[in-house]
Design a protein around this motif. Structure first.
Motif, PDB file in Angstrom:
ATOM      1  N   LYS A   1      14.431 -25.045  18.200  1.00 43.64           N
ATOM      2  CA  LYS A   1      15.001 -24.404  19.130  1.00 43.64           C
ATOM      3  C   LYS A   1      16.339 -23.636  18.364  1.00 43.64           C
ATOM      4  N   LEU A   2      17.034 -22.739  19.335  1.00 39.17           N
ATOM      5  CA  LEU A   2      18.247 -22.178  18.827  1.00 39.17           C
ATOM      6  C   LEU A   2      19.389 -23.152  19.184  1.00 39.17           C
ATOM      7  N   ALA A   3      19.114 -23.854  20.442  1.00 35.54           N
ATOM      8  CA  ALA A   3      20.252 -24.887  20.668  1.00 35.54           C
ATOM      9  C   ALA A   3      20.143 -25.957  19.755  1.00 35.54           C
ATOM     10  N   GLU A   4      19.014 -26.223  19.258  1.00 37.99           N
ATOM     11  CA  GLU A   4      18.927 -27.502  18.217  1.00 37.99           C
ATOM     12  C   GLU A   4      19.866 -27.059  16.927  1.00 37.99           C
ATOM     13  N   LEU A   5      19.398 -25.812  16.624  1.00 34.64           N
ATOM     14  CA  LEU A   5      20.152 -25.385  15.327  1.00 34.64           C
ATOM     15  C   LEU A   5      21.719 -25.212  15.393  1.00 34.64           C
ATOM     16  N   ASN A   6      22.216 -24.769  16.539  1.00 37.32           N
ATOM     17  CA  ASN A   6      23.581 -24.538  17.100  1.00 37.32           C
ATOM     18  C   ASN A   6      24.061 -23.590  15.738  1.00 37.32           C
ATOM     19  N   LEU A   7      23.632 -22.448  15.480  1.00 33.83           N
ATOM     20  CA  LEU A   7      23.759 -21.525  14.518  1.00 33.83           C
ATOM     21  C   LEU A   7      25.317 -20.865  14.685  1.00 33.83           C
ATOM     22  N   ARG A   8      25.785 -20.830  15.873  1.00 35.29           N
ATOM     23  CA  ARG A   8      27.160 -20.229  16.290  1.00 35.29           C
ATOM     24  C   ARG A   8      28.323 -20.982  15.654  1.00 35.29           C
ATOM     25  N   ASN A   9      27.927 -22.403  15.762  1.00 37.29           N
ATOM     26  CA  ASN A   9      29.136 -23.245  15.426  1.00 37.29           C
ATOM     27  C   ASN A   9      28.986 -23.751  14.163  1.00 37.29           C
ATOM     28  N   ASN A  10      27.658 -23.760  13.453  1.00 41.79           N
ATOM     29  CA  ASN A  10      27.569 -24.068  11.972  1.00 41.79           C
ATOM     30  C   ASN A  10      27.607 -22.938  10.931  1.00 41.79           C
ATOM     31  N   TYR A  11      27.452 -21.795  11.469  1.00 44.14           N
ATOM     32  CA  TYR A  11      27.125 -20.597  10.409  1.00 44.14           C
ATOM     33  C   TYR A  11      27.790 -19.297  10.935  1.00 44.14           C
ATOM     34  N   ASP A  12      28.841 -19.410  11.956  1.00 44.00           N
ATOM     35  CA  ASP A  12      29.318 -18.296  12.669  1.00 44.00           C
ATOM     36  C   ASP A  12      28.097 -17.114  12.978  1.00 44.00           C
ATOM     37  N   ILE A  13      26.707 -17.604  13.479  1.00 44.21           N
ATOM     38  CA  ILE A  13      25.827 -16.435  13.477  1.00 44.21           C
ATOM     39  C   ILE A  13      25.463 -16.394  14.909  1.00 44.21           C
ATOM     40  N   THR A  14      25.660 -15.194  15.451  1.00 37.02           N
ATOM     41  CA  THR A  14      25.152 -14.867  16.844  1.00 37.02           C
ATOM     42  C   THR A  14      23.700 -14.197  16.922  1.00 37.02           C
ATOM     43  N   VAL A  15      22.809 -14.698  17.518  1.00 33.60           N
ATOM     44  CA  VAL A  15      21.492 -14.204  17.712  1.00 33.60           C
ATOM     45  C   VAL A  15      21.395 -12.876  18.654  1.00 33.60           C
ATOM     46  N   LEU A  16      21.463 -11.859  18.162  1.00 32.73           N
ATOM     47  CA  LEU A  16      21.313 -10.852  19.518  1.00 32.73           C
ATOM     48  C   LEU A  16      19.819 -10.713  20.186  1.00 32.73           C
ATOM     49  N   ALA A  17      18.916 -10.643  19.074  1.00 21.94           N
ATOM     50  CA  ALA A  17      17.641 -10.365  19.734  1.00 21.94           C
ATOM     51  C   ALA A  17      16.333 -11.135  18.616  1.00 21.94           C
ATOM     52  N   ILE A  18      15.359 -11.185  19.147  1.00 23.88           N
ATOM     53  CA  ILE A  18      14.174 -11.734  18.125  1.00 23.88           C
ATOM     54  C   ILE A  18      12.795 -10.825  18.575  1.00 23.88           C
ATOM     55  N   LYS A  19      12.395 -10.299  17.311  1.00 26.18           N
ATOM     56  CA  LYS A  19      11.120  -9.423  17.511  1.00 26.18           C
ATOM     57  C   LYS A  19      10.100 -10.252  17.133  1.00 26.18           C
ATOM     58  N   ARG A  20       9.163 -10.439  17.831  1.00 22.39           N
ATOM     59  CA  ARG A  20       8.065 -11.257  17.788  1.00 22.39           C
ATOM     60  C   ARG A  20       6.845 -10.642  18.000  1.00 22.39           C
TER      61      ARG A  20
END
Length: 667
Positions: free
Chosen positions: A607-626
């Motif tokens: 899950k995105l909360a588990e990965l914490n991409l914003r704090n760990n890698y300065d990544i903001t996920v805007l959208a996901i295409k599935r």
């Protein structure tokens, strides 16, 4: 004797420099400057050149080198691609022009043999002038450039049968049929020999020459191949120019073709200048001035008639109206091989001296006017096409046959429109197909369209510089338009039309030179890719690889160079930025990146909360295409799955790290 020739060449070059400087200031084409030089220096002008025949021999070398360089640039594959235009277009053009002139001369009162011979003379166009102008304008690979080249190749071949038929017209020969069969057999033998040389002999020879690293030896080898092949075809009864063209095609199949053409171009330009000077020397200025009005009328009539005839032939072959007009105007002059044929007719009494001088004067005038005709040809073609289209609309006539045949485009939404199906178009279409992006291709070559349609390609025939064609491609609802053609004038028109039809469409255009970028941005292009700039970037990338710079640093370098370079080039123009959002401007230091999760990616199933991409890698996920669904602004509980495409806001320096995260090779 040799000193006299050297003296004459020195006078020609010195006078040419003076005249060309004046013509350059007046923006008059250089070809006309060389013609004027010949008129002044020749026996009918100031009479300061004494060795006219020797100058003519040197001028012949200019034609040989021109056809050789054209052959090197074309390649056998390119020639095979235009075989229909060579055989069908060339034959129709020569036959139609010959018949038109024949009946015109019969009406005036000439004999049937002289009338047919005049048809031969006027059916030929100037290979030297047309190809020189097309090269200078960068239009060799445009639809009208390729069609013009194809017809000129046929004319260079048909001159041989014309020379053989001339004695029959004069009543001095009866055994021409056997001579023609023998000539045909020799020609086929030479062509087979050249094809075999291209595959087995020349590659080995040139490799041994290149191994010596001796530039002089390489140059001498190339010159020998060119002149020897020209001599061989001439000995077989064919033209020198045809042999030089075949030699160029043979060299084009080798890996050394670019070096060969680079070595030959300076020699070609020097000898071609002598060719145009020698043509100017033929003009009898006194005869010209005494009959000026009549000669002007005949010249205008010939240019008009040949333009119409060539244009109709091109239209019959299935090309759009604009291409037919440009091709017709490009081939509206009388050619240099007509001079060779006219001398044969003069010797056999098919032409008297007055008719011969009239022919020379008119031919030189058509040649002199050709640069001016080509300058106005694009605007003239656009105006004529527009008026005919408007008149047809007023009368309730469909314009689809005028610009795009009978075909209808499938109505798509949010799709990609690709204009031009050359190498770039094919690459883009394959990429779009693999990515599942809906697309439409617009192409002006009917043979290419027919062939690709059989393979199931979404390609349609049409001239994209017409609004009806863009409408049928549903440009008004397209997301992206890519213009990948070589015709700069047509590219400008396509961009302007598309921008007016769809203000929101994203337009990417290809151009050859940096100097053309500003105008394309001003018209409405969002991105312009200049071949000059991309070539320099690619060269530097390969340089860095040779110095063992890491792939990570090379990738970072190319990204920054392209971003900074194109940004600089755009800022130097008055680029339309009104109502456009710019990531670089509004969010400096960030880029939008989309990446696909590999099957074995370590992020898959988390899950995105588990990965914490914003704090760990300065990544903001805007959208996901599935698959076909779009998850915008995903929540922390959103789980990432294999093959998801994530659209993210990332700092440039973190892009390489992010790619590692999304790959299946990360430990």
């Amino acid at each position: 004797m040799e000193m006299m020739l050297l003296n004459d060449i020195g006078i020609i070059f010195g006078l040419s420099i003076f005249i060309l400087l004046i013509f350059n200031r007046l923006r008059i084409p250089s070809i006309l400057g060389f013609l004027v030089t010949g008129m002044l220096a020749g026996p009918h002008g100031l009479g300061i050149i004494s060795r006219v025949s020797e100058v003519d021999a040197l001028a012949e070398i200019g034609i040989i080198l021109l056809l050789f360089t054209i052959g090197v640039e074309l390649s056998i594959k390119d020639l095979w691609d235009i075989k229909r235009s060579v055989l069908l277009g060339g034959a129709l053009q020569v036959a139609a022009t010959t018949l038109m002139v024949y009946y015109g001369c019969i009406y005036i009162g000439f004999s049937s043999s002289t009338s047919l011979f005049m048809g031969f003379l006027l059916s030929l166009s100037s290979t030297a002038i047309v190809l020189r102008l097309l090269q200078e304008k960068g239009e060799i690979y445009t639809p009208h450039g390729k069609t013009s080249l194809a017809i000129l190749i046929f004319q260079d071949i048909i001159i041989v049968p014309m020379i053989l038929v001339t004695p029959i017209l004069a009543g001095t020969s009866t055994d021409t049929f056997n001579t023609f069969l023998l000539l045909l057999a020799k020609g086929l033998g030479i062509i087979v020999l050249m094809v075999a040389s291209a595959k087995w002999i020349l590659p080995a020879l040139l490799y041994q020459v290149v191994k010596t690293r001796n530039r002089e030896l390489f140059l001498l080898t190339i010159v020998f191949i060119c002149l020897a092949t020209a001599w061989l075809t001439s000995s077989a009864g064919l033209s020198l120019s045809l042999g030089a063209f075949i030699a160029g095609l043979v060299i084009s199949e080798s890996e050394y073709s670019h070096q060969a053409i680079g070595n030959m171009i300076p020699f070609r330009d020097i000898f071609m200048s002598l060719f145009f000077v020698s043509i100017g020397m033929l003009l009898d200025i006194r005869f010209f001035s005494d009959n000026l009005l009549v000669l002007i009328v005949i010249t205008v009539a010939i240019i008009f008639a040949k333009s119409i005839t060539v244009g109709l032939v091109t239209f019959i072959m299935g090309y759009p109206l604009r291409t037919t007009i440009l091709t017709g105007m490009a081939l509206a002059q009388v050619g240099e091989f007509s001079f060779v044929l006219s001398k044969v007719g003069l010797d056999l009494a098919l032409l008297d001296n007055r008719l011969y001088q009239t022919f020379l004067s008119v031919t030189i005038m058509t040649m002199a006017l050709t640069p001016f005709v080509t300058i106005i040809s694009n605007d003239f073609a656009d105006q004529v096409t527009k008026r005919i289209r408007n008149r047809m609309l007023i009368n309730g006539i469909s314009t689809r046959n005028l610009v795009a045949g009978d075909e209808k485009f499938e109505r798509l939404q949010d799709h990609l429109v690709i204009v031009g199906y050359g190498f770039n178009g094919r690459t883009l279409a394959n990429a779009a197909k693999n990515a599942g992006i809906p697309y439409i291709i617009i192409e002006t070559n009917p043979e290419t369209v027919r062939h690709e349609k059989k393979r199931g390609e979404m390609i349609h025939y049409g001239d994209a510089s017409h609004e009806e064609v863009l409408n049928s491609a549903n440009v008004s609802s397209a997301r992206i338009l890519i213009v990948g053609i070589s015709d700069y004038v047509a590219t400008r028109k396509i961009i302007g039309l598309a921008r007016n039809m769809n203000p929101q469409i994203y337009i990417i255009a290809r151009t050859r030179y940096l100097k053309e970028m500003k105008a394309l941005y001003d018209i409405g292009a969002n991105e312009v890719i200049p071949e000059e700039y991309e070539t320099s970037v690619e060269i530097f990338v390969r340089l860095l690889k040779k110095y063992l710079v890491s792939e990570e640093h090379i990738e970072k370098f190319t990204r920054e160079v392209r971003a900074n370079g194109y940004s600089m080039l755009r800022n130097s123009s008055n680029v339309r930025t009104e109502n456009q959002f710019s990531i670089e401007k509004e969010l400096p230091g960030f880029e939008v990146v989309s990446l696909k999760l590999d099957n074995n990616c370590q992020l898959s199933g988390k899950k995105l909360a588990e990965l914490n991409l914003r704090n760990n890698y300065d990544i903001t996920v805007l959208a996901i295409k599935r698959r076909t669904d779009i998850i915008s602004n995903p929540k922390g509980q959103t789980q990432l799955l294999p093959n998801d495409i994530c659209v993210m806001l990332v700092k440039p320096e973190m892009i390489h790290k992010v790619k590692e995260l999304f790959s299946d090779e990360h430990d």
